[in-house]
Design an enzyme around this catalytic site. Structure first.
Site, PDB file in Angstrom:
ATOM      1  N   GLY A  10      -0.748  -5.146   0.096  1.00  0.00           N
ATOM      2  CA  GLY A  10      -1.776  -4.890  -0.907  1.00  0.00           C
ATOM      3  C   GLY A  10      -1.390  -5.410  -2.280  1.00  0.00           C
ATOM      4  N   ALA A  29       0.843  -1.195   0.000  1.00  0.00           N
ATOM      5  CA  ALA A  29       0.000   0.000   0.000  1.00  0.00           C
ATOM      6  C   ALA A  29       0.876   1.242   0.000  1.00  0.00           C
ATOM      7  CB  ALA A  29      -0.896  -0.006   1.231  1.00  0.00           C
ATOM      8  N   GLU A  46       1.800  -6.805   6.914  1.00  0.00           N
ATOM      9  CA  GLU A  46       1.066  -5.763   7.655  1.00  0.00           C
ATOM     10  C   GLU A  46       1.240  -5.863   9.161  1.00  0.00           C
ATOM     11  OE1 GLU A  46      -1.038  -5.988   3.688  1.00  0.00           O
ATOM     12  OE2 GLU A  46      -0.072  -7.391   5.061  1.00  0.00           O
ATOM     13  N   GLU A 105      -2.354  -8.976  -2.159  1.00  0.00           N
ATOM     14  CA  GLU A 105      -3.824  -9.008  -2.158  1.00  0.00           C
ATOM     15  C   GLU A 105      -4.368  -8.757  -3.566  1.00  0.00           C
ATOM     16  OE1 GLU A 105      -5.609  -7.703   2.004  1.00  0.00           O
ATOM     17  OE2 GLU A 105      -4.204  -6.198   1.275  1.00  0.00           O
TER      18      GLU A 105
END
Length: 688
Positions: free
Chosen positions: A105, A66, A128, A108
């Site tokens: 992310g 992210a 994370e 993901e």
């Protein structure tokens, strides 16, 4: 090729659409990246000539996570959830092509694709937890549906990535492609998917089962490692939800737990340290364009615990080391311990056996100080005696080549006074390693009054080379870490005379999150460090314990008694010595609350940190936090002492210090900077 926006473009390779992300340095999932991918998928799906879609990244890596700079800011653009949903809901196969790292992310996003290919060097992970968070865009729900609950638990709670081969074996990756041609390999795989009419493999449609006992067993096995942290438990609960709930319900549970972490103090603390570590590497007043000096060989004086550990750092980084001792026995012992440490690492699988020989092959042991004449950097690691250190630096001034950096590993002493023993103080710097030096990550780089800018730049660069986290400190007694530690230690000693016992103090600080309390630490290090039997007059509790032969773990007793497995129990002898000392001093012992123990150990330490900032000894409050996290075991989920001070609130901190000052005197006198910030309603973070 069509540019969708500044960072994403869409091109065609026959019937395969290729969406390329090019957002240096790591293709982080910023709003333009999310928007570009979402629009690219929509356009490709709408194009009747396109049969499959490849998502690939330019530069050195796939999406590495992210965009952390967006945290805490109002959302903009397509959300990560919606972008992944757009990928997964595509009516044509989407293939994620992975190189470098697919993290957070990024992974993901790849899990939203129908297929994944990777080059053999790629790494995939969900880190994370290291920021006090959990994967918040379906990662905890999709990952276990691919790799199984147990493997997913390990990945989300450790945050450590796995290699492409392991990812292939687990089903996380469908195929490995040529390292030199990721795009070509991914397009060829896409053509194969089309030719074979392979199904759209939506991970959300899979289910995952697990032995109900798995989760409690996993918690029990990792209880020590996860102690104090909120994020690992939240990650475990998410994997439990993936097993027990339908996909959409699992997503809701993930979101709820994610928001709890995101708005909590622990994640704020861990994100603070993430940025603080990077900030610490920046030297505020270094002239632009300062080039470091080349360091191709290192000399170390002293083959004891510190000298040996320091040497191992450089040897492991491929830098030859000449190590000097005064007698052959000490030299042989030191070299033997280094080899033993390397061999132990190899036995655990942390090092390849051939690396042991390669590292030791770079070591040149000698009894001759003159052997250091060609070294680019020489580090003195002898005991803490100013006269001895000055004598060594006087000799080095004569022996070392012009431009060589002369460093001292002193923990407390005046680097400027040591530098005065040379005719080249500009070449002298403090490199305060922490014990064991081959393990501990902190390196205090002590800038003397005359230390040259390029010497400082070299020291900071070398720290990175040898895997250390460096913090710049000015010259004062104890620099940053030990100066603050002394404030805590003084209060710990005072508390046991007033009514607390060592195990009370240790318990409170352990419960706060330290790996151990000050008295357990003292026993571990040895109570006789710096103690002299010939001059001891029984003035302190420690003196009396040492005089009684109780010098810590190595003698089987100190503040605690130890059995053969080093399990500890409170020492009756220590208790008697403490009670006798209180009586001698006329102190009426009283019940001391846990809250008082915590405040009296931490508040003076934070206050001393404020003085260190006032005096310019530390560049910024976050540097102090980094020093305490990496050098002294301050719990990372508390963010370091200065961040913790902000968490408590500077007005509350000031009131506490003033309250204790009335009773206990000058040790609690508030620093002028703290008083000023509290009056202005500001916090330490305003100074970063």
């Amino acid at each position: 090729m069509t540019a969708i926006n500044d960072v994403v473009d869409l091109s065609r390779d026959g019937e395969i659409a290729v969406i390329t992300v090019n957002s240096p340095p790591v293709n982080a999932l910023s709003a333009p990246v999310r928007d570009g991918i979402a629009e690219g998928v929509t356009s490709a799906v709408a194009d009747p000539d396109v049969k499959a879609i490849v998502l690939v990244c330019a530069g050195r890596t796939f999406i590495a996570g992210a965009d952390i700079t967006e945290f805490g800011k109002p959302p903009r653009g397509v959300s990560l959830h919606d972008m992944i949903d757009r990928i997964e809901s595509a009516t044509k196969p989407v293939i994620a092509a992975i190189h470098g790292t697919a993290l957070g992310g990024g992974l993901e996003t790849a899990l939203g694709a129908h297929y994944r290919v990777a080059v053999p060097s790629a790494k995939l992970g969900l880190p994370e937890v290291k920021l006090g968070l959990l994967p918040g865009a379906g990662g905890t729900q999709r990952l276990p549906r691919v790799v199984g609950a147990e493997a997913a638990l390990k990945m989300v709670t450790s945050g450590n990535p796995i290699g492409a081969k392991a990812a292939l074996d687990s089903g996380l990756v469908d195929e490995l492609v040529d390292e030199a041609d990721l795009r070509g390999g991914a397009v060829a795989f896409a053509r194969k998917v089309v030719a074979e009419s392979r199904p759209l493999k939506k991970i959300r449609e899979r289910s995952v089962t697990a032995d109900p006992a798995l989760f409690e067993r996993f918690r029990a096995e990792n209880a020590r490692k996860f102690r104090g942290f909120d994020a690992p438990e939240a990650n475990i609960k998410c994997i439990e939800a993936a097993v027990a709930l339908p996909f959409e319900d699992g997503l809701k549970r993930e979101r709820e737990l994610f928001m709890g972490l995101m708005t909590g103090t622990q994640s704020a603390a861990q994100r603070h340290i993430f940025f603080a570590e990077r900030q610490a590497a920046r030297i505020k007043d270094l002239p632009e364009g300062t080039a470091p000096r080349p360091v191709k060989s290192v000399g170390v004086i002293g083959a004891g615990t510190m000298g040996g550990g320091i040497s191992m750092n450089f040897l492991s980084a491929g830098i030859p080391v000449t190590i000097v001792e005064t007698n052959p026995e000490a030299l042989d012992r030191g070299v033997g311990i280094m080899r033993k440490n390397y061999a132990a690492s190899a036995a655990k699988g942390a090092l390849k056996p051939e690396a042991v020989e390669a590292n030791m092959g770079r070591l040149s042991p000698t009894l001759d100080l003159e052997a250091l004449k060609d070294c680019d950097l020489i580090i003195e690691a002898v005991f803490e005696d100013m006269a001895v250190k000055k004598e060594i630096f006087g000799k080095l001034d004569r022996i070392a080549k012009p431009g060589a950096i002369l460093a001292t590993n002193t923990s407390y002493l005046d680097v400027d006074e040591i530098a005065s023993a040379t005719s080249r103080p500009q070449d002298v710097v403090g490199l305060h390693f922490f014990s064991p030096a081959n393990v501990m990550k902190l390196l205090e780089v002590v800038r003397g009054a005359k230390t040259a800018p390029d010497v400082l730049a070299t020291a900071m660069g070398l720290a990175k080379t040898i895997g250390k986290v460096a913090v710049v400190a000015g010259v004062c007694f104890g620099f940053i870490g030990n100066r603050m530690l002394r404030a805590r230690q003084d209060q710990a000693q005072a508390l046991i005379l007033e009514g607390a016992m060592p195990w009370d103090v240790d318990r409170v600080l352990y419960d706060f999150g330290f790996p151990m309390g000050p008295f357990q630490m003292a026993d571990l290090a040895g109570l006789d460090i710096g103690w002299n039997a010939a001059t001891s007059k029984g003035e302190t509790v420690r003196d009396r314990l040492c005089e009684a032969g109780k010098r810590g773990q190595k003698t089987g007793s100190g503040f605690y008694d130890y059995d053969e497995k080093r399990n500890r129990t409170p020492s009756k002898v220590a208790e008697e010595i403490i009670l006798a000392k209180s009586a001698e001093l006329g102190i009426a012992r009283r019940q001391v609350s846990d809250q008082e123990i915590l405040e009296r150990c931490l508040y003076p330490m934070i206050n001393e940190g404020a003085r260190i900032l006032e005096e310019g000894i530390a560049q910024r409050p976050s540097d102090i936090d980094v020093a305490w996290i990496y050098g002294y075991g301050f719990p990372v989920y508390r963010g370091g002492p200065m961040f913790y001070g902000d968490t408590v609130g500077l007005k509350t901190l000031l009131e506490g210090l003033e309250k204790y000052e009335k009773v206990h005197g000058a040790a609690f006198k508030p620093a002028a900077l703290l008083t000023k910030l509290a009056a202005e309603g500001k916090s330490f973070r305003d100074l970063n």
